[in-house]
Enzyme design. Structure first.
Site, PDB file in Angstrom:
ATOM      1  CG  HIS A 259      66.966  -2.619  77.997  1.00  0.00           C
ATOM      2  ND1 HIS A 259      66.654  -1.323  77.167  1.00  0.00           N
ATOM      3  CD2 HIS A 259      66.884  -3.436  77.006  1.00  0.00           C
ATOM      4  CE1 HIS A 259      66.644  -1.502  76.305  1.00  0.00           C
ATOM      5  NE2 HIS A 259      66.777  -2.971  75.827  1.00  0.00           N
TER       6      HIS A 259
ATOM      7  CG  HIS B 190      65.230  -2.831  71.942  1.00  0.00           C
ATOM      8  ND1 HIS B 190      65.605  -3.858  71.040  1.00  0.00           N
ATOM      9  CD2 HIS B 190      63.726  -3.111  72.021  1.00  0.00           C
ATOM     10  CE1 HIS B 190      64.778  -4.787  70.970  1.00  0.00           C
ATOM     11  NE2 HIS B 190      63.479  -4.256  71.401  1.00  0.00           N
TER      12      HIS B 190
ATOM     13  CG  ASP C  56      69.878  -3.142  70.908  1.00  0.00           C
ATOM     14  OD1 ASP C  56      70.539  -4.455  71.312  1.00  0.00           O
ATOM     15  OD2 ASP C  56      68.777  -3.097  71.171  1.00  0.00           O
TER      16      ASP C  56
ATOM     17  CG  ASP D 289      67.947  -5.627  68.604  1.00  0.00           C
ATOM     18  OD1 ASP D 289      68.743  -4.822  68.140  1.00  0.00           O
ATOM     19  OD2 ASP D 289      67.494  -5.694  69.795  1.00  0.00           O
TER      20      ASP D 289
HETATM   21 ZN   LIG Z   1      67.579  -4.527  71.579  1.00  0.00          ZN
HETATM   22 ZN   LIG Z   2      70.755   1.814  70.380  1.00  0.00          ZN
END
Ligand SMILES: [Zn+2]
Ligand SMILES: [Zn+2]
Ligand SMILES: [Zn+2]
Length: 438
Positions: free
Chosen positions: A112, A153, A151, A240
């Site tokens: 991020h 996110h 991931d 995750d």
């Molecule tokens: Zn994540």
């Molecule tokens: Zn991703």
């Protein structure tokens, strides 16, 4: 004794002395259970699996990728530099051919963290994969790289850093941004005006299971990778998506992760998220280690694993069928969009606000790029936070043409220091990083 068909390098760095807070999901326990599992299963006794100690990333590694405001030490700790350094170590072990594949089980994570850094977003301060990739580009003359982000996110930081880079393919699979942080990563996000098609986003519905993930890998990721022809494939291996993860809503499992890892066959994998520290991470990590080493992973199973309970719905399967078609169709149109941009635009701008949820900072950015015919174009970012800190940053890309490089120098030298606290120049062509201060 068991011998791995493929030599695998491992870096293991749990950052025992660093956490955002003692109860924060991104804390040191994340890797302690994995460490136990790895020892108990005797993974490090397998012939061909070798552990390496992480190096410390340097200021130069940071300055190839980021503009840190006001400076590097305000936004990183030594733990961050070891996490990024661990990724760098594993990459070197692969490129020096000490091992065939490399896995960095490190934290804090990084995907991020964007090009400009005022603080932490989504538990990330600096982008450990991007720092690794740009180090490799300087040290090993690597050019075309693909980063596949699995991931849960959307890796909005990695997307931001490579948004204008036609030589870095960024593919992200993630839970749909309408249902999860950071709320971005839709199929129409395809890259900047000179790099259209180098970003691919695959948003998945909550409760997608193994079948859906593997369908997307086979239907989108592998065909696009084959056409892009990267010299190096990196997996941002966030874990995750697991059905027990406390901060997401997916139904993926350790067997699924191992199969995904086998099919993707990345040269290097770097751990990102994964917050089910006891129920998922030890099993998922073990599955990934075995898959990367070419070993049998079929016995790896969570104690409470029940495939019927986590099976995705018929609607989800249908959604993925149509998503695969849509993403491929978008991607096929990219060369035409790129050509049109170069024929019609001289400059392109985008304005956006970025929220640093971990540090509670709001940033306003105006980004300006020269839509150049000869290179990917010089870029400037005017960035102001709600705390009143104002910077101007100029990025001259790695393969900048002479005109873009000169324009970048001019932007840097003529920026008015009465308006900005800091003015930065990141000249990747000359390998220079300059700062003007008020
Ligand atoms: Zn994540
Ligand atoms: Zn991703
Ligand atoms: Zn140019």
């Amino acid at each position: 004794m068991l011998t791995a068909p493929r030599k695998l390098g491992l870096v293991f760095f749990p950052a025992f002395d660093w956490a955002i807070s003692p109860t924060h999901p991104e804390r040191e326990e994340r890797l302690l259970y994995t460490q136990d599992q790895v020892f108990e299963e005797g993974v490090l006794d397998i012939e061909g699996i070798e552990e390496f100690k992480p190096d410390l990333a340097t200021m130069q590694d940071l300055r190839r990728v980021h503009f840190c405001a006001p400076d590097e030490w305000s936004v990183v700790t030594e733990s961050h530099l070891i996490s990024a350094g661990g990724a760098k170590t594993i990459a070197m072990s692969v490129l020096d051919r000490k091992v065939d594949r490399g896995l960095a089980l490190v934290r804090p994570p990084g995907h991020h963290a964007m090009r400009v850094v005022h603080g932490a977003r989504g538990f990330c301060n600096i982008n450990i994969e991007a720092m690794m990739v740009e180090f490799l580009r300087d040290a090993y003359k690597i050019d075309r790289v693909a980063i596949v982000d699995t991931d849960c996110h959307h890796g909005d930081g990695t997307q931001d850093i490579y948004w204008h880079d036609p030589d870095t393919l960024y593919i992200s699979l993630h839970q749909d941004g309408r249902t999860l942080y950071p709320g971005t990563g839709f199929p129409h996000e395809l890259g900047g005006p000179t790099a259209v098609g180098s970003t691919i986003n695959i948003p998945l519905l909550p409760r997608t299971s193994k079948e859906g993930f593997l369908q997307v890998i086979d239907g989108i990721v592998l065909p696009i990778l084959k056409e892009f022809q990267p010299e190096l494939v990196v997996n941002s291996a966030g874990q995750d998506n697991h059905y027990t993860d406390p901060i997401t809503n997916m139904n993926f499992c350790a067997q699924g992760y191992a199969q995904l890892t086998e099919r993707l066959d990345a040269d290097i994998a770097v751990l990102e998220g994964g917050y089910s520290i006891e129920g998922a991470l030890p099993y998922v990590n073990l599955g990934i280690i075995l898959a990367m080493a070419g070993l049998d992973y079929h016995t790896v199973r969570e104690p409470d694993y029940d495939p019927v309970k986590i099976r995705q719905s018929e609607d989800t399967t249908q959604y993925i069928d149509s998503l695969v078609g849509k993403v491929i169709e978008y991607w096929r149109e990219c060369p035409d969009i790129l050509e049109k941009n170069r024929n019609t635009k001289k400059f392109d701008e985008r304005e956006r606000t970025i929220f640093y949820d971990t540090d509670n900072i709001l940033e306003n950015q105006r980004e300006r790029i020269r839509v150049c015919r000869d290179c990917s174009g010089v870029l400037s970012v005017d960035s102001l936070t709600d705390r009143g800190y104002h910077i101007f940053a100029v990025h001259v890309p790695r393969k900048a043409c002479k005109a873009c490089q000169e324009l970048g120098r001019e932007w840097f030298e003529t920026a008015n220091l009465r308006s900005y606290d800091r003015v930065f120049l990141q000249d990747r062509l000359e390998r220079e990083y300059l700062i003007r201060k008020r």
